[in-house]
Design an enzyme around this catalytic site. Structure first.
Site: not given
Length: 284
Positions: A11, A120
């Site tokens: 990104v 995570y």
């Protein structure tokens, strides 16, 4: 000026193309394992908005190093959000479908109860909660299955393995929306700019590509688009054990983002075509 944490991720790379005048801080300039330093950078630079496109995303490795991952994914974004709140500037943060337990078949809404399956997801949720508690003008954008022509991702892996092998076994019981990194970057910029003038649009949103698909069918679509003849055999997740458990259901309800920002779900099939062209061009 927009300040972006992250420089080499999927990104962040797309954001650099969109924001030539923005400032990008890589790990050498702002290590997210040092949350206080990240906050200091914001206080020093006094940007017009901050986008956090940096994270610890090695899902399996996170299982054995949760303390470090919690600093990067939890404490650092929290300190960024506090610094932005102190300056009264918008903060946009990218999160993940891994904050949910992946049960059922119904798309998860932004207000659905969270229940991460692994380190995570737990650390990303830690970051989300810290950002909300900071009390500033912030938007959390949960996304899934990110791909582009940069870095490591499923599309690039399939292009490489598909060219090398006659058949691949791919998990078919995990369903989600593959999301182009370019579309995520565009959404982050739109949200950051809107938050400056319409702080009431702050909140938690979902953004994933359409249509929802299994990893196995995603692989078939990639091969078809690339003209690769590799066969795909469906397997259950149980046949491909990993240190971190993956959500079976990564479907996300993205309607609130469409209502607030006019941003619809991007068609990943068109983005796969673009990604393949970019990968091929980079090899020429």
């Amino acid at each position: 000026m927009i300040l972006v944490f992250g420089k080499t991720g999927q990104v962040a790379t797309e954001l650099q193309a969109l924001l030539p005048d923005a400032m990008f801080l890589g790990r050498d300039e702002a290590d997210l394992s040092n949350p206080a330093l990240c906050a200091q950078k914001i206080a020093l630079l006094k940007p017009g908005a901050v986008i956090n496109a940096a994270a610890y995303t090695a899902v399996d490795k996170a299982e054995t190093d949760e303390e470090t991952v919690a600093l990067v994914n939890g404490a650092a974004p929290t300190e960024m959000a506090k610094a932005c709140a102190a300056l009264d500037i918008p903060f946009v943060h990218i999160s993940t479908d891994y904050v949910f337990d992946g049960s059922g078949e119904t798309p998860f809404t932004p207000d659905h109860p969270t229940a991460p399956l692994g380190a995570y997801g737990r650390t990303k949720l830690l970051g989300e909660n810290g950002i909300r508690a900071a009390g500033g003008t912030c938007a959390i954008l949960r996304t899934s299955w990110v791909f582009s022509s940069h870095g490591n991702n499923f599309v690039k892996t399939m292009l490489r393995l598909g060219a090398e092998r006659d058949k691949l076994t791919i998990v078919a019981d995990q369903i989600g929306g593959p999301t182009p990194a370019r579309a995520i970057a565009q959404a982050c910029v739109e949200i950051a700019n809107r938050l400056k003038t319409e702080p009431n649009t702050a909140g938690t949103y979902h953004f994933s590509g359409a249509p929802d698909v299994s990893w196995a069918d995603f692989a078939r679509a990639i091969f078809a688009e690339a003209g690769i003849t590799c066969a795909v055999e469906d397997i259950p997740s149980s046949a491909y054990p990993t240190p971190a458990q993956r959500p079976g259901n990564s479907r996300m309800d993205c309607r609130s983002l469409k209502t607030a920002y006019g941003l619809g779900r991007p068609d990943w099939r068109a983005a796969v075509r673009t990604t393949i062209n970019e990968v091929n061009e980079s090899h020429e």
